[in-house]
Structures are given as C-alpha cells and as structure tokens.
Write a protein that holds these residues in place. Structure first.
Motif, PDB file in Angstrom:
ATOM      1  N   GLN A  81       0.662  -1.267  -0.160  1.00 15.01           N
ATOM      2  CA  GLN A  81       0.172   0.017   0.339  1.00 15.01           C
ATOM      3  C   GLN A  81       0.926   1.582   0.295  1.00 15.01           C
ATOM      4  OE1 GLN A  81      -2.483  -0.329   3.336  1.00 15.01           O
ATOM      5  NE2 GLN A  81      -2.972   2.630   3.213  1.00 15.01           N
ATOM      6  N   SER A  85       0.956   4.125  -2.990  1.00 12.96           N
ATOM      7  CA  SER A  85       1.194   4.992  -2.749  1.00 12.96           C
ATOM      8  C   SER A  85       2.135   6.296  -3.067  1.00 12.96           C
ATOM      9  CB  SER A  85       0.792   5.584  -1.697  1.00 12.96           C
ATOM     10  OG  SER A  85       0.736   6.569  -0.694  1.00 12.96           O
ATOM     11  N   THR A  86       3.169   5.891  -3.170  1.00  9.10           N
ATOM     12  CA  THR A  86       4.396   6.391  -2.889  1.00  9.10           C
ATOM     13  C   THR A  86       4.993   7.141  -4.448  1.00  9.10           C
ATOM     14  OG1 THR A  86       5.652   4.964  -2.052  1.00  9.10           O
ATOM     15  CG2 THR A  86       5.572   6.924  -0.490  1.00  9.10           C
ATOM     16  N   THR A  89       2.501   9.078  -6.697  1.00  8.65           N
ATOM     17  CA  THR A  89       3.308  10.688  -6.320  1.00  8.65           C
ATOM     18  C   THR A  89       4.751  11.049  -7.392  1.00  8.65           C
ATOM     19  OG1 THR A  89       2.350  10.361  -3.813  1.00  8.65           O
ATOM     20  CG2 THR A  89       3.815  12.149  -4.787  1.00  8.65           C
ATOM     21  N   CYS A 151      -0.002   7.098   3.562  1.00  8.18           N
ATOM     22  CA  CYS A 151      -1.204   7.175   2.353  1.00  8.18           C
ATOM     23  C   CYS A 151      -2.002   8.460   2.087  1.00  8.18           C
ATOM     24  CB  CYS A 151      -1.894   6.365   2.171  1.00  8.18           C
ATOM     25  SG  CYS A 151      -0.574   4.739   1.669  1.00  8.18           S
ATOM     26  N   GLU A 152      -1.891   8.998   3.215  1.00 11.06           N
ATOM     27  CA  GLU A 152      -3.263  10.604   2.629  1.00 11.06           C
ATOM     28  C   GLU A 152      -3.457  11.538   2.722  1.00 11.06           C
ATOM     29  OE1 GLU A 152      -6.582  12.142   2.284  1.00 11.06           O
ATOM     30  OE2 GLU A 152      -6.830  10.523   2.532  1.00 11.06           O
ATOM     31  N   SER A 154      -0.235  12.121   0.532  1.00  8.88           N
ATOM     32  CA  SER A 154      -0.328  11.094  -0.783  1.00  8.88           C
ATOM     33  C   SER A 154      -0.747  11.785  -1.462  1.00  8.88           C
ATOM     34  CB  SER A 154       0.564  10.528  -1.326  1.00  8.88           C
ATOM     35  OG  SER A 154       1.754   9.875   0.102  1.00  8.88           O
ATOM     36  N   ALA A 155      -2.559  11.509  -1.232  1.00  9.98           N
ATOM     37  CA  ALA A 155      -3.090  11.550  -1.785  1.00  9.98           C
ATOM     38  C   ALA A 155      -3.320  12.576  -2.102  1.00  9.98           C
ATOM     39  CB  ALA A 155      -4.636  10.591  -1.537  1.00  9.98           C
TER      40      ALA A 155
END
Length: 201
Positions: A81, A85-86, A89, A151-152, A154-155
């Motif tokens: 996960q 995510s990264t 980005t 992750c949030e 990054s989002a």
C-alpha cells in the motif's frame, strides 16, 4: 615387458593424471571466481539501483501477502500500500515536471513523504523479523495507522497536482478556443467578402 619400461609407463600415466587433475582444479577455480564476481556485480547493481531494489522488495511483499500468519500478511499488505501510494506520487510529479507546470514547494513536500516512506519501510522490516507473534501483531496495528496517514497525505499532494494540471489545462483550452474562434471569424469574414463577390461575377 621389462620393469623399467613398466615403471616409465606408470610414471607417464601418473603425470598425465596429475596434469588433468591440475587442469580441472584450475578450471573449476576460474569458474568459481567468475560466478562469485557475477553475483557480486549483480548484488552491487541491485543495491545501487533503487528501481531494481523496489521491484525485488515488491515481489517479496507480494509473496508474504499470502502468508498464513495474519500479522505477516498485514505487514506485507501495508508495504505494498505504501509503495503504490508513493509510486503514484512520483508519477504525478514527473508528469507535472515534464509538462512544465509550476509545482512550487510540492517537490520538497514529496521528498519529505519519500523520507517518511523509507522510515516506515524500515519499521515494517523490523516488525517482519519480530519472532513474537503477539508483538508483531501489535506493531502491525501501530504501523497501519502511520501508513494510512502517510498515504492520505500523498493522495492530497496528488489531488493538488491534478488541480494544478486542470487549471493549466483549462487555461490552455481557453487560449486555443479563443484562437480558433478568431480564425473561424476571419475565415467567415473572408468568405463573405470574397466568396459572395466571386459568385456574383
């Protein structure tokens, strides 16, 4: 056959066997050295190449995500996960940079997120090596909260990049539409001035 001839033949055969043995030992030594050098070069390349290292780690995480142990499975999923995510980005920043968009301090923010990812990946690695299942499960819960938070963030960064992309894209679209409208207007003016006159003639 005289004993001297037999002794000479035995000595010649012994020398031949010794030479073959020596040749085989040297050949095996060279092959072993070549194999060791090849392995060393591959390991060195993997360590220096972040892309290869991430691919190897991702493959290992996918394998561990099918583990029968719930905590090991959870830690592997958290790593995947985090990496997904990264990576998303990085792709967003790369796309923005290649199209010449001004991203301000978002690049520095993305670097901070990358460093935070490295810290969390190290914590996941330590948790995966923890032999006590109960402690490993507790570590997985704590790391899960941190991974979800990162992750949030990054989002949110990717959302901001998409908004910048949309604003820039809308501006370019408006300029193109305006230019096209001018061209169409000029063409209609030319057609009215010259096309009608040509038909009258």
């Amino acid at each position: 056959m005289p004993d001297s001839d037999f002794d000479g033949l035995a000595e010649t055969m012994l020398e031949g066997i010794l030479q073959l043995f020596l040749f085989g030992a040297v050949t095996l030594g060279v092959l072993a050295l070549a194999a060791a050098t090849g392995v060393w070069l591959i390991v060195r390349r993997v360590r220096r190449s972040g892309v290869l290292r991430r691919r190897i780690d991702r493959g290992a995480s996918r394998m561990r995500s099918f583990s029968t142990d719930p905590s090991s499975r959870e830690l592997a999923k958290l790593r995947l996960q985090l990496e997904n995510s990264t990576d998303a980005t990085r792709r967003s920043l790369s796309a923005a940079g290649s199209q010449g968009y001004t991203v301000g301090d978002l690049s520095a923010t993305a670097e901070d997120l990358t460093r935070a990812e490295a810290v969390l990946c190290e914590r996941i690695s330590l948790a995966e090596r923890e032999p006590n299942k109960a402690l490993r499960a507790d570590l997985a819960k704590g790391i899960s909260t941190q991974v979800n938070s990162l992750c949030e963030l990054s989002a949110q960064l990717r959302r901001t990049l998409l908004e910048i992309h949309q604003v820039s894209g809308n501006s370019q679209l408006e300029r193109a539409t305006s230019r096209l409208s001018l061209e169409i207007g000029a063409l209609q003016t030319w057609s009215a001035a010259y096309g009608t006159g040509t038909r009258r003639a």
